[in-house]
Write an enzyme that holds these catalytic residues in place. Sequence first.
Site, mmCIF file in Angstrom:
data_model
loop_
_atom_site.group_PDB
_atom_site.id
_atom_site.type_symbol
_atom_site.label_atom_id
_atom_site.label_comp_id
_atom_site.label_asym_id
_atom_site.label_seq_id
_atom_site.Cartn_x
_atom_site.Cartn_y
_atom_site.Cartn_z
ATOM 1 N N PHE A 147 0.871 -1.182 0.000
ATOM 2 C CA PHE A 147 0.000 0.000 0.000
ATOM 3 C C PHE A 147 0.903 1.226 0.000
ATOM 4 O O PHE A 147 1.578 1.523 0.987
ATOM 5 C CB PHE A 147 -0.930 0.048 1.207
ATOM 6 C CG PHE A 147 -1.851 1.252 1.143
ATOM 7 C CD1 PHE A 147 -3.023 1.202 0.414
ATOM 8 C CD2 PHE A 147 -1.504 2.442 1.765
ATOM 9 C CE1 PHE A 147 -3.849 2.321 0.309
ATOM 10 C CE2 PHE A 147 -2.322 3.563 1.668
ATOM 11 C CZ PHE A 147 -3.497 3.498 0.945
ATOM 12 N N ASP A 232 9.616 2.862 1.613
ATOM 13 C CA ASP A 232 8.430 3.662 1.943
ATOM 14 C C ASP A 232 8.216 3.583 3.449
ATOM 15 O O ASP A 232 7.681 2.619 3.972
ATOM 16 C CB ASP A 232 7.222 3.116 1.185
ATOM 17 C CG ASP A 232 5.947 3.924 1.453
ATOM 18 O OD1 ASP A 232 5.923 4.691 2.446
ATOM 19 O OD2 ASP A 232 4.979 3.764 0.700
ATOM 20 N N LYS A 261 2.947 11.485 6.731
ATOM 21 C CA LYS A 261 2.118 11.308 7.919
ATOM 22 C C LYS A 261 2.676 12.041 9.138
ATOM 23 O O LYS A 261 2.424 13.224 9.316
ATOM 24 C CB LYS A 261 1.882 9.822 8.187
ATOM 25 C CG LYS A 261 1.050 9.145 7.084
ATOM 26 C CD LYS A 261 0.550 7.791 7.497
ATOM 27 C CE LYS A 261 -0.169 7.078 6.353
ATOM 28 N NZ LYS A 261 -1.388 7.754 5.893
#
Length: 405
Positions: A147, A232, A261
């Site tokens: 994801f 990531d 984030k």
Amino acid sequence: MTAPVRARSSAELIQAEEPVLAHNYHPLPVVVASAEGAWVEDVEGNRYLDMLAGYSALNFGHRHPALTEAAHRQLDRLTLTSRAFHNDRLAEFAERLAALTGQDMVLPMNTGAEAVESGIKVARKWAYDVKGVPADRATIVVAADNFHGRTTTIVSFSTDETARAGFGPFTPGFKVVPYNDLAALEAAVDETTAAVLIEPIQGEAGVLIPDDGYLAGVRELTRRKGCLFIADEIQSGLGRTGRTLAVEHEDVVPDLVLLGKALGGGIVPVSAVVGRRDVLGVLHPGEHGSTFGGNPLAAAVGTAVVELLETGAFQRRAAELGAVLRDGLSALAGKGVVGFRARGLWAGVDIDPAIGTGREISERLMREGVLVKDTHGSTIRLAPPLTVTEEELRSAIGSLEKVLV
């Protein structure tokens, strides 16, 4: 005289969203009105312990005083210039973020998906300019069950049909191999490979942690094969796993690291690609950009986030409380929990399907005053703010035990 507007209830607000918001989410039926630390409060005044922390965007809790102070201070001075001009906050942000992550340069962006897209573009440019891959032939190897975001290019290499179905045609240039499989990765990498892009821990897939040695193996393989390693760390980075970056658990230094984030402190969207000078240096003026990327408000908040992490206190806290989390989940094994994976203050918990789906367990926990989020099947994710106390953590585990009966 105008009559005062009556405050709407949670049910009324949820109903009001239905006709005017696109239905791309299925939230839990709680309407948050205020928050502080690890706690949120709904419009009726009910309090909930936040055990999701915005998918790690709130690593430092809601409204951390150092972060809100940095934002307020910058709001009174300057919020946006665009990158058409320099601003007085960006240099310090880039210097300190590069030092924190052990890298040379920073490419500031806004969202996590933008960081991923930027990493893909940089890797392709590097492949053409430096590696000598023929034009339009560069490939990137990714892992199944990944994801990395929701843009058209990113869902092109997703293996989740919910994310892909109905959004083609898809962007070519990607090879998908099983996660945690070095042999498959080795077979997929060839002379056209620009980069291997993986999550050190797969969050959306259920907090899947690879075998010891996998990340080091990816680093060795990419170095030997002459391609880039892009990690990531948008969910796993910035203290979540007990280290600044999850790759540090294997002493690995990727060529590019994607951050987001938590970098915005739960206040503004901030993301970045950090990496080697000879890799990020392939970009030249006009080839990539963002109006808001590196804006002064984002840089001020991002610098305050880096300052919190520079002490190492949050990383140590995540490691110490992570042991409490693992012990608590271990005690529930065979009592409704059929398996779990945890690193630092991050866990994927597999619930016995006979007891309920992940969504049903999340709703039961909500009624107990604890907020979590389900993922595939009967799996829930736990990712509390790194500011959570041991008492609060144990209380949440107790609530989980209660709803499993």
